[in-house]
Design an enzyme around this catalytic site. Structure first.
Site, short mmCIF file in Angstrom:
data_model
loop_
_atom_site.label_atom_id
_atom_site.label_comp_id
_atom_site.label_asym_id
_atom_site.label_seq_id
_atom_site.Cartn_x
_atom_site.Cartn_y
_atom_site.Cartn_z
N TRP A 166 -15.82 15.00 -0.07
CA TRP A 166 -14.51 15.01 -0.73
C TRP A 166 -14.56 15.67 -2.10
O TRP A 166 -13.59 16.28 -2.54
CB TRP A 166 -14.00 13.57 -0.87
CG TRP A 166 -13.88 12.83 0.42
CD1 TRP A 166 -13.55 13.34 1.64
CD2 TRP A 166 -14.09 11.43 0.63
NE1 TRP A 166 -13.54 12.36 2.60
CE2 TRP A 166 -13.87 11.18 2.02
CE3 TRP A 166 -14.44 10.36 -0.18
CZ2 TRP A 166 -13.99 9.91 2.58
CZ3 TRP A 166 -14.56 9.09 0.38
CH2 TRP A 166 -14.33 8.87 1.74
N TYR A 170 0.87 -1.18 0.00
CA TYR A 170 0.00 0.00 0.00
C TYR A 170 0.90 1.23 0.00
O TYR A 170 2.13 1.12 -0.06
CB TYR A 170 -0.92 -0.03 1.23
CG TYR A 170 -2.09 0.93 1.15
CD1 TYR A 170 -2.99 0.88 0.08
CD2 TYR A 170 -2.30 1.88 2.13
CE1 TYR A 170 -4.07 1.74 0.01
CE2 TYR A 170 -3.39 2.76 2.08
CZ TYR A 170 -4.26 2.68 1.01
OH TYR A 170 -5.33 3.54 0.94
N ARG A 172 -6.78 2.59 3.42
CA ARG A 172 -7.54 1.35 3.28
C ARG A 172 -6.76 0.10 3.68
O ARG A 172 -7.31 -1.00 3.65
CB ARG A 172 -8.05 1.21 1.84
CG ARG A 172 -9.12 2.23 1.48
CD ARG A 172 -9.66 2.04 0.08
NE ARG A 172 -10.72 2.98 -0.25
CZ ARG A 172 -12.01 2.78 -0.01
NH1 ARG A 172 -12.40 1.66 0.57
NH2 ARG A 172 -12.90 3.69 -0.34
#
Length: 206
Positions: free
Chosen positions: A107, A8, A14
């Site tokens: 967002w 990641y 996440r």
């Protein structure tokens, strides 16, 4: 024991739920954090859906953050003791997914004045409603002084902890008005293996 690797970016995002599951289970893994600039050139084409995080188990790949977390929870006995507990844990995770989906409008809003209005409305109405549901579920489980599902730690509890961080990016101290959820976060964060991970994980903004 299998070898595990999470790939990641260098933030929680996440992948953090999976990292918390590894920590709670006391299972070692490789935590590969890549620079954003390397992603499209070196990694994107290797991912089944062109996105991260990615879990490798003895070199075999799994994608999708919730699939990864659920797989690890099942492997490490953190998914729930029976099919009902497992379904209840899934229910909690799905509810947090609902919250995240409703946050997308925040967002995407680029106008600062409109965004401020949306943030305030979301905090006082939408978020309060959703967290109230979770507070009630926790209270109904033996008064709310233990875990959100059953009588032992599950990945649903770790999601409550993780969400305290990602909700807190926009809404500092999101559980202030929800004492049972705040208490659960405190209890889980104080578990030795979880506390050790939180103390040593890279200091990233989210």
């Amino acid at each position: 024991m299998p070898t595990y690797k999470i790939t990641y970016f260098n933030f929680r995002g996440r992948a953090e739920l999976a990292r918390l599951i590894f920590a709670a289970a006391g299972v070692p893994y490789e935590d590969l954090r890549i620079e954003m600039s390397r992603w499209p050139v070196e990694y994107k084409d290797q991912c089944p859906f062109g996105q991260l995080p990615l879990l490798e188990v003895d070199g075999k790949v799994l994608a999708q953050s919730k699939t990864i977390a659920r797989y690890l929870a099942r492997e490490f006995n953190l998914a729930g003791k029976d099919s009902r507990e497992q379904a209840l844990a899934d229910m909690i995770l799905d509810h947090y997914a609902d919250i995240m989906n409703e946050m997308k409008v925040l967002w995407l809003e680029s106008d600062a004045e409109k965004k401020a209005t949306l943030l305030q409305k979301f905090k006082t109405e939408t978020l309060s409603k959703h967290l109230g549901y979770l507070e009630t579920i926790l209270r109904q489980n033996s008064g709310g002084g233990g875990f959100i599902v059953g009588d032992s730690l599950t990945w649903a509890d770790l999601m409550v902890v993780d969400s305290n961080d990602w909700l807190g990016v926009m809404f500092p101290n999101p559980y202030d008005n929800f004492p049972l959820l705040a208490g659960l976060v405190k209890r889980v964060r104080e578990m030795p293996q979880v506390a050790e991970w939180i103390a040593k994980r890279p200091d990233t903004p989210r």
